[in-house]
Design an enzyme around this catalytic site. Structure first.
Site, PDB file in Angstrom:
ATOM      1  N   SER A 142       0.813  -1.220   0.000  1.00 15.41           N
ATOM      2  CA  SER A 142       0.000   0.000   0.000  1.00 15.41           C
ATOM      3  C   SER A 142       0.846   1.270   0.000  1.00 15.41           C
ATOM      4  O   SER A 142       0.364   2.335  -0.372  1.00 15.41           O
ATOM      5  CB  SER A 142      -0.948   0.013   1.204  1.00 15.41           C
ATOM      6  N   LYS A 179       0.704   4.444   6.991  1.00 11.23           N
ATOM      7  CA  LYS A 179       0.083   5.309   5.988  1.00 11.23           C
ATOM      8  C   LYS A 179       0.607   6.744   6.151  1.00 11.23           C
ATOM      9  O   LYS A 179       1.247   7.079   7.137  1.00 11.23           O
ATOM     10  CB  LYS A 179      -1.451   5.320   6.146  1.00 11.23           C
TER      11      LYS A 179
END
Length: 224
Positions: A142, A179
Site C-alpha cells: 500500500s 500510511k
C-alpha cells in the site's frame, strides 16, 4: 576523503531538496514535487536532473515507484562536507543501535509487547533522520510509491504526535497500519501511496492512535 563529484547549481539544488524532504517527512520527494518546487514545466525535467545525479553516483533511482530515490550516503556526505552544509544523513560507522523487530501485532496489545518481537537487529544509528525505537516489518504494497515495499523494515520512532504529510504507524481499531497522515480540520485520513488501495477515513469516535513516525527504511535484502 574521496573527491566529490562536481554538481551543477541546479543539481545541487535538487540534492538539497531531496535531503530536506527526507529529514522533514521521512521520504524523498516525487518528480512532480521537485518540478513544482523548482518551477519546472514538467516532471520530465526533474527526471533528467535525477538521472544526471544518478550517473554521478550521488543517488540511486529505484524503478516502479514515484519516490524511488535513495541517497548514496558516503558521496553525499562528502559533498555536504565540502560545502560546509549540514544535513542529518547516513554516516556509516559512527554509531550502532540494537532495535527490536516487530512482526505481527495482536489486537489490543502494545506494539512493543514481548510477544510481538521476532528478533533484534544491530544497525547504524546514523542511517536515520531521527533515532528509531523499533523496526516494523512491512506487509503489503500500500506504500509502494513512497518506496516502502512488502518485507521492508520500517524504522519507527515511538510518538503520539505527527505533522500533516508524515508517514506514520497508526492503530485503527484492532489494526496497525503504515500510511501517510492527512488532517483537514477535525477530519483524519490515512493515505496509501498506491492507487490500488483506498484512502482510510477515520470516523468520529472510532478508536485511533498514532503509534509512531517513520524515520527510515531498511530493505530486507540488506540484512540477509
Amino acid at each position: 576523503m574521496l573527491d566529490s563529484p562536481k554538481l551543477t547549481a541546479r543539481q545541487q539544488q535538487i540534492l538539497d531538496l531531496i535531503q530536506t524532504a527526507i529529514a522533514r517527512t521521512g521520504a524523498p520527494p516525487t518528480r512532480a514535487e521537485i518540478a513544482a518546487e523548482l518551477g519546472f514545466k514538467s516532471a520530465n525535467a526533474a527526471e533528467e536532473h535525477l538521472q544526471a545525479l544518478a550517473r554521478k553516483g550521488v543517488i540511486e533511482l529505484v524503478s516502479g515507484t514515484s519516490r524511488g530515490i535513495r541517497l548514496r550516503g558516503e558521496t553525499v556526505r562528502n559533498i555536504n562536507a565540502a560545502r560546509g552544509a549540514q544535513f542529518n544523513l547516513p554516516i556509516p560507522g559512527l554509531s550502532q543501535l540494537t532495535l527490536p523487530l516487530v512482526g505481527r501485532v495482536a489486537a489490543g496489545s502494545p506494539i512493543l509487547a514481548q510477544e510481538h518481537v521476532d528478533q533484534t537487529y544491530t544497525v547504524e544509528g546514523s542511517l536515520f533522520a531521527h533515532k528509531p525505537d523499533y523496526l516494523l516489518k512491512v506487509r503489503g504494497m500500500s506504500m509502494r510509491d513512497a518506496g516502502i515495499m512488502d518485507g521492508d523494515l520500517l524504522a519507527v520512532q515511538a510518538t503520539r504526535e505527527a505533522r500533516n504529510g508524515q508517514i506514520i504507524v497508526a492503530r485503527l481499531g484492532d489494526d496497525v497500519t503504515v500510511k501517510r497522515l492527512r488532517r483537514t480540520g477535525s477530519a483524519i485520513e490515512l493515505l496509501p501511496e498506491n492507487p490500488d488501495y483506498p484512502v482510510i477515513r477515520v470516523e468520529p469516535g472510532e478508536p485511533f492512535e498514532i503509534e509512531g513516525l517513520a524515520v527510515g527504511l531498511i530493505r530486507n535484502t540488506m540484512l540477509m
